[in-house]
Design a protein around this motif. Structure first.
Motif, PDB file in Angstrom:
ATOM      1  N   UNK A   1       0.839  -1.205   0.000  1.00 51.30           N
ATOM      2  CA  UNK A   1       0.000   0.000   0.000  1.00 51.30           C
ATOM      3  C   UNK A   1       0.873   1.253   0.000  1.00 51.30           C
ATOM      4  N   UNK A   2       1.696   1.423   1.036  1.00 47.37           N
ATOM      5  CA  UNK A   2       2.603   2.569   1.120  1.00 47.37           C
ATOM      6  C   UNK A   2       3.624   2.297   2.212  1.00 47.37           C
ATOM      7  N   UNK A   3       4.708   3.086   2.212  1.00 45.58           N
ATOM      8  CA  UNK A   3       5.782   2.879   3.174  1.00 45.58           C
ATOM      9  C   UNK A   3       5.276   3.036   4.608  1.00 45.58           C
TER      10      UNK A   3
ATOM     11  N   UNK B   1       0.020   6.262 -12.859  1.00 48.71           N
ATOM     12  CA  UNK B   1       1.083   5.483 -12.213  1.00 48.71           C
ATOM     13  C   UNK B   1       1.051   4.067 -12.784  1.00 48.71           C
TER      14      UNK B   1
ATOM     15  N   UNK C   1      -9.077  12.557  -2.434  1.00 47.49           N
ATOM     16  CA  UNK C   1      -8.694  11.911  -1.176  1.00 47.49           C
ATOM     17  C   UNK C   1      -9.866  11.825  -0.208  1.00 47.49           C
TER      18      UNK C   1
ATOM     19  N   UNK D   1     -10.480   6.936   1.916  1.00 47.53           N
ATOM     20  CA  UNK D   1      -9.370   7.024   2.860  1.00 47.53           C
ATOM     21  C   UNK D   1      -8.722   5.657   3.038  1.00 47.53           C
TER      22      UNK D   1
ATOM     23  N   UNK E   1      -2.575   6.437  -2.122  1.00 50.33           N
ATOM     24  CA  UNK E   1      -1.362   7.236  -2.363  1.00 50.33           C
ATOM     25  C   UNK E   1      -1.353   8.423  -1.405  1.00 50.33           C
ATOM     26  N   UNK E   2      -2.492   9.115  -1.357  1.00 52.23           N
ATOM     27  CA  UNK E   2      -2.607  10.300  -0.516  1.00 52.23           C
ATOM     28  C   UNK E   2      -2.421   9.949   0.948  1.00 52.23           C
ATOM     29  N   UNK E   3      -2.994   8.823   1.340  1.00 50.06           N
ATOM     30  CA  UNK E   3      -2.883   8.407   2.734  1.00 50.06           C
ATOM     31  C   UNK E   3      -1.430   8.158   3.123  1.00 50.06           C
ATOM     32  N   UNK E   4      -0.685   7.498   2.227  1.00 50.23           N
ATOM     33  CA  UNK E   4       0.720   7.211   2.510  1.00 50.23           C
ATOM     34  C   UNK E   4       1.546   8.480   2.616  1.00 50.23           C
TER      35      UNK E   4
ATOM     36  N   UNK F   1       0.655  10.372   5.857  1.00 49.23           N
ATOM     37  CA  UNK F   1       1.242   9.690   7.014  1.00 49.23           C
ATOM     38  C   UNK F   1       2.745   9.978   7.105  1.00 49.23           C
TER      39      UNK F   1
END
Lengths: 224, 110
Positions: A29-31, A96, A169, A202, B36-39, B42
């Protein structure tokens, strides 16, 4: 042999159902993000997964998959540890694209109907995914090879998604997704099609849909 | 003369307040989904100097306001977003507050 083929077919059916619900979700998902997923597939599968991504390049974690054969009373419970790796990412102004790879090892507990013995087997999996995404369009191709003593198969999945409006977002994202899936190993003849409706906002994701033969797929996912 | 001096001091004070309430605005490539925005949010909120974060997918914009007297160097911002998996195309420090920017974006999208 027929029984084994039946078991493999049931496994393929169930794993195919998993692919319907998971192939859109990126394995990272993300770092510094944690992803928790729960899935229900066509009355034959329940799976839970949890991954943590120390960087945006890879995530580690594990899962448990319970399969109930549609054809027999056979069940398979697979517990595994998995490493996901982002091999390449392209960031464009409004798009992306990614190439992911992953591998897992685990243990499969196979319970067979009648007087056939139960068995515990080492199981492993390798796979990859290429995807391209804008705020209105999504396309991905995913391939997954699953191996154990009792089964060996590959699932190739192509997915195309369309968003009726571009989300932001703070707004609810809505996607319509069409999926075509091809099986190797003589498990399934032809391509299976499915339609899915996905919502996310979110950190929460809800997805549900039907295959052409009317089987329900659903997935719930949280990132935090 | 005293009147001019008073006006100058007042304007200088106002300018200083506006500068402190300014926002760092970044144009970012690869912003296509809420996750993407959430990452990114954060990641930026982990910085001790961060007061507020705003992410707009529509505008490919990431905005950060800093706590009073604090700043985040451009190099740190670029590294934070690169480490999060995104590409920073431009960084601009503006005098408008992040709340004003938020209201402006909301008004634009209505």
């Amino acid at each position: 042999m027929a029984l084994r083929n039946g078991c493999v077919m049931a496994t393929m059916t169930c794993l195919g159902a998993i692919a319907v619900t998971t192939a859109h979700a990126k394995p990272i998902a993300f770092a510094h993000g944690t992803t928790v997923m729960g899935e229900y597939g066509a009355g034959t599968m329940v799976e839970v997964q949890a991954f943590y991504a120390p960087t945006y390049r890879y995530s580690i974690g594990g899962g448990h998959l319970s399969l109930q054969s549609d054809l027999t009373d056979d069940t398979r419970d697979i517990t595994y540890a998995r490493l996901n790796y982002l091999a390449k990412r392209w960031n464009r102004e409004a798009a992306q694209a990614n190439i992911f790879m992953w591998g897992s090892i685990g243990r499969a507990h196979i319970s067979q109907a009648g007087d056939r013995p139960t068995d515990n087997q080492f199981a492993w999996n390798v796979g990859g995914q290429a995807d391209y995404e804008t705020r209105r369009l999504y396309a991905s191709f995913r391939t997954d090879l699953h191996e154990a003593h009792a089964y060996s198969h590959r699932i190739d999945t192509l997915q195309l998604g369309f968003a009726p409006y571009p989300h932001d977002y703070q707004t609810l994202a809505t996607w319509f997704v069409v999926q075509g899936r091809n099986y190797t190993g003589g498990i399934y003849d032809g391509i299976e099609w499915a339609g899915l409706l996905r919502f996310f906002k979110r950190n929460a994701w809800l997805e549900a849909g039907l295959t052409l033969d009317g089987k329900v797929q659903a997935m719930l996912m949280f990132n935090f | 003369m005293r009147y001019l001096l008073l006006v100058s001091i007042t304007l200088a004070a106002l300018f200083n307040v506006r500068a402190q309430a300014g926002t760092i605005e970044m144009k970012v490539n690869g912003l296509v989904c809420g996750f993407c925005a959430q990452g990114i949010e954060k990641t930026l909120r982990r910085n001790a100097a961060t007061a507020d974060v705003l992410v707009s997918l529509e505008n490919r914009l990431v905005a950060v306001s800093t706590k009073e007297g604090a700043d985040i160097p451009d190099a740190d911002l670029r590294k934070a977003l690169t480490d999060a998996g995104y590409e920073v195309k431009a960084i601009e420090r503006t005098s408008r507050s992040i709340d004003a920017l938020r209201s402006e974006l909301q008004a634009t999208h209505k």
